[in-house]
Design a protein around this motif. Structure first.
Motif, short mmCIF file in Angstrom:
data_model
loop_
_atom_site.label_atom_id
_atom_site.label_comp_id
_atom_site.label_asym_id
_atom_site.label_seq_id
_atom_site.Cartn_x
_atom_site.Cartn_y
_atom_site.Cartn_z
N GLU A 1 0.81 -1.22 0.00
CA GLU A 1 0.00 0.00 0.00
C GLU A 1 0.84 1.27 0.00
OE1 GLU A 1 -3.76 -0.06 2.27
OE2 GLU A 1 -2.96 -1.91 3.14
N GLN A 2 2.10 1.13 0.35
CA GLN A 2 2.98 2.31 0.29
C GLN A 2 3.34 2.64 -1.16
OE1 GLN A 2 3.73 4.34 2.85
NE2 GLN A 2 2.18 3.02 3.76
N ASN A 3 3.68 1.60 -1.91
CA ASN A 3 4.11 1.83 -3.29
C ASN A 3 2.99 1.68 -4.31
OD1 ASN A 3 7.00 2.40 -3.25
ND2 ASN A 3 7.13 0.44 -2.19
N LEU A 4 1.82 1.28 -3.85
CA LEU A 4 0.73 0.94 -4.77
C LEU A 4 1.22 -0.06 -5.82
CD1 LEU A 4 -1.43 4.13 -5.25
CD2 LEU A 4 -1.14 2.65 -3.28
N GLN A 5 1.75 -1.15 -5.31
CA GLN A 5 2.18 -2.27 -6.14
C GLN A 5 1.72 -3.56 -5.48
OE1 GLN A 5 6.43 -2.22 -6.76
NE2 GLN A 5 6.39 -0.20 -7.73
N LYS B 1 1.44 -2.61 -10.99
CA LYS B 1 1.08 -1.28 -10.50
C LYS B 1 -0.38 -1.30 -10.06
CE LYS B 1 0.09 2.36 -13.50
NZ LYS B 1 0.44 3.40 -14.49
#
Lengths: 465, 465
Positions: free
Chosen positions: A106-110, A216
């Protein structure tokens, strides 16, 4: 290419790698793996294995590469071009036990996900965190994300959110030699050598077996509106499509459906729908976002365009249930049409303003060759699924003359600036038409690339070219 | 690879192809073509030609392929990785006369453009029709779109609108053998064999010379808002970046700038800017769209995130002039920093939440090796440009020890899940670091692909690997 059969000794090695409970050898057990959703084609692999680690896949590939045993990678078997058919027998590697969502970051939206995860389960898992993975083929409830990567699969939301190419950042891949690589990096941008991630996407399991996928994710739109517009002709409906974009709106869905498709859905799915006389075609149009006013404004602009294009009626879906019902008509159309007759499905794609000419030409070709067709698809992308129905055609015409008709359909598609497949892939059934679009130079380059990855030609042979 | 020199006879053949006014042979004439924007590197080609048709490029390539003469394709020469340097002498093919926008197709929202068109001119031409081509590198006023394709160039809007990969649909390419192909089709979706369009993008002119580019266009947003947020530390600013997306907002620009970068812009560009004590880093954040309320709502959400991340001050640009001034600070930063010292620029890219660790690590490595760095870049993409300044470093340290420092920067980048270049390419100057990320298997695949397209190794040799 000459391949070897799987001997008892080799079978023992496979069993040793994956364990007794993950190997199928009897025709009864293998039957489910002998076909996908492509027409009525059936090819039995000799053995099916269900590995669950990258090391197991690597060991299997090494043996097959040394012993010249053909390998067919297998997702959920929902493909429409025969890409997952074991046309040379050999070993089928089913990825069904690679069914874990490894990480939603959830930090990198990956996210990092295994290829055997069902697309819709993955979409739901990220939706729970307020995120969107928008690549949703009609078969999302059963297809695997790994198959989506292999076929460069699309779906209705591509029109706004882009293809799977824009979401896959990095792939862990077992090469035909058994070597394992990551194709790229977990980054949104990449300018570091030839892009192997992009090369693998859409390679239909001929260059490597994907074992991990990094995607992504984007923030999830919270609101949407859905409308169904009806037109007196296919051409009117198709002409409205490019005008909608020209009006400055990018819908999150823009689907075309022929009257005949709706009729078959009514007939076969028991859906209630008031199909008025004089209506020949429909557009299903969705606008999404995070602000109700903007969505209303988009709908108004769309409405103006529809009025200018001879639209007869617009039905707005008021409730979630109504929206679901309208989408269900579109999603089940393929199954409804196919449940009724032997069929062949083509996946033509053209620049979107060429759609009216494409659909008109398809009907003319059908009249010439005596085939009936039901067309629907992702009109916003210029992607038209053409279902050719055997119906009253004689077996002789179906088996021997239809190919000329399909050739004409593809010739028209190519003449309009398009190509053979937008999202289904070439697989087994379209490869005979590839010369209509591509030159010997293309074939030489493709075959050269194939030979780099797969010097012994063992991985999914007989597909694409 | 052994190459031949350009003899008088071959020169006559070149002249015959392009004409007397399109061939340069004297060092004085060629000087402008001996360097790009990469450090202070200079390599003279033997001859520069300026063809203006695909047939001319094809004929030139055929001769060079037969005669084993190295060919360097050349765009505007704004590259930052030495990709357009004629390191083996030979022929340079400048694409500057391929400077025509051939078609802006408002029905299909596609354009066909030659590679020598300046990116900003193309953007302006489509903007006049209410359309957007959003790939705008900082050098947009001088770079060519062909160079953007070759390097998979980015720019500030990638964060919302995607990379150039999402806009290039089809390419006409002259192969090193002189053969000409179109890589794909003019369609928004494509699942018809290995995707050669995607393979060519980012291949840095090593696989073919692009002569036509078909791009996707989208409706143009009509409104935007721009804010500059200041932070007491680089880490605070970088941490805010991923939180903005997590809050459900996708800005159309999200740029990071170090204090030192702003100082250099003030010093060298005479820009007036109130740089407060205690501020170490800035985020330049743009939100765009078609509805003022939505943009305000996005700005409010962004503001909340900024407040939670120790943001000290937010400056909203009220007028177009103020917006232009803020963007100018960001855009001229590279030139300002570089005009002051010998430098090396790295183009690191990581998952965006890893930015705080990356920038902290870069500063620690700088302290260890005694180099000063100025960092800025497309933080929303995790893409950080690291300008290493010679400043007070001894020549010995700069020439002999700095490489170890850069190695550590890239090792850190890779350890954080990133790679060597996000949008500048590998070219000449980064290829020595590629082994830090990629394995011999990657190199073997890349070299295999190169050999398929360019069996004699004549096209842009010595680049990438």
């Amino acid at each position: 290419m000459t391949y070897n059969k799987i001997t008892g000794d080799i079978l023992a090695q496979f069993t040793n790698i994956v364990g007794n409970d993950a190997i199928l050898t009897s025709p009864a057990e293998i039957a489910d793996y002998s076909h996908d959703e492509t027409e009525d084609l059936v090819y039995y692999p000799e053995v099916v294995v269900k590995p669950q680690t990258v090391e197991q896949v690597s060991q299997l590939m090494k043996i097959c590469n040394e012993q010249l045993i053909p390998v067919t990678p297998r997702g959920a078997g929902t493909g429409l071009a025969g890409g997952a058919l074991a046309v040379n027998g050999g070993l089928m590697i089913s990825m069904e036990r690679f069914n874990h969502i490894l990480d939603i970051d959830e930090q990198n939206l990956q996210a990092t996900v295994e290829p055997g995860v069902i697309t819709e389960l993955f979409m739901n898992a990220v939706a729970e965190k307020g995120l969107l993975y928008p690549v949703d083929p009609a078969s999302k409830g059963s297809c695997f994300i790994g198959g989506n990567v292999a076929n460069c699969s699309g779906g209705p939301r591509v029109v706004k959110y882009g293809t799977i190419r824009e979401y896959v950042l990095n792939l862990e891949v077992v090469l035909p030699t058994g070597e394992v690589i990551w194709t790229g990096a977990n980054t949104l941008k990449y300018a570091s050598g030839y892009n192997l991630t992009q090369l693998l996407i859409g390679s239909e399991g001929t260059l490597g077996i994907v074992t991990k996928i990094v995607t992504k994710l984007i923030p999830r739109p919270t609101l949407d509106a859905l409308m169904l517009a009806s037109f007196p002709s296919n051409e009117d409906a198709c002409a409205a499509v490019s005008a909608i974009f020209r009006a400055g709106v990018v819908p999150s869905g823009l689907e075309f459906m022929e009257r005949r498709g709706i009729e078959w859905v009514i007939e076969h799915d028991g859906i209630t729908f008031d199909l008025k006389d004089g209506i020949e075609a429909f557009l299903l149009i969705e606008a999404d976002g995070t602000n109700q006013e903007v969505i209303f404004a988009d709908c108004e602009k769309i409405n103006e365009v529809l009025e200018q294009h001879n639209c007869q009626d617009v039905l707005f879906a008021d409730t979630s249930a109504q929206k679901e019902e309208l989408w269900r008509i579109r999603r089940t159309m393929a199954v409804s049409v196919k449940s009724n007759s032997i069929y062949k499905e083509e996946d033509t794609v053209v620049p979107r303003a060429a759609l009216p000419k494409l659909i008109k030409g398809i009907k003319e070709i059908g009249a010439k060759y005596g085939f009936e067709s039901v067309c629907y698809g992702h009109a916003g992308d210029g992607n038209l699924h053409v279902n050719i129905i055997k119906a009253g055609m004689s077996d002789d015409d179906w088996n021997n003359k239809l190919k000329d008709g399909i050739t004409e359909v593809f010739e028209l598609t190519v003449a309009l600036g398009g190509t053979l497949s937008g999202e289904h892939g070439i697989g087994l059934v379209q490869k005979g038409f590839m010369h209509l679009k591509y030159t010997p130079i293309h074939f030489a380059i493709w075959k050269g690339i194939k030979a780099i990855f797969d010097p012994n030609g063992i991985l999914n042979p007989g597909k694409i070219f």
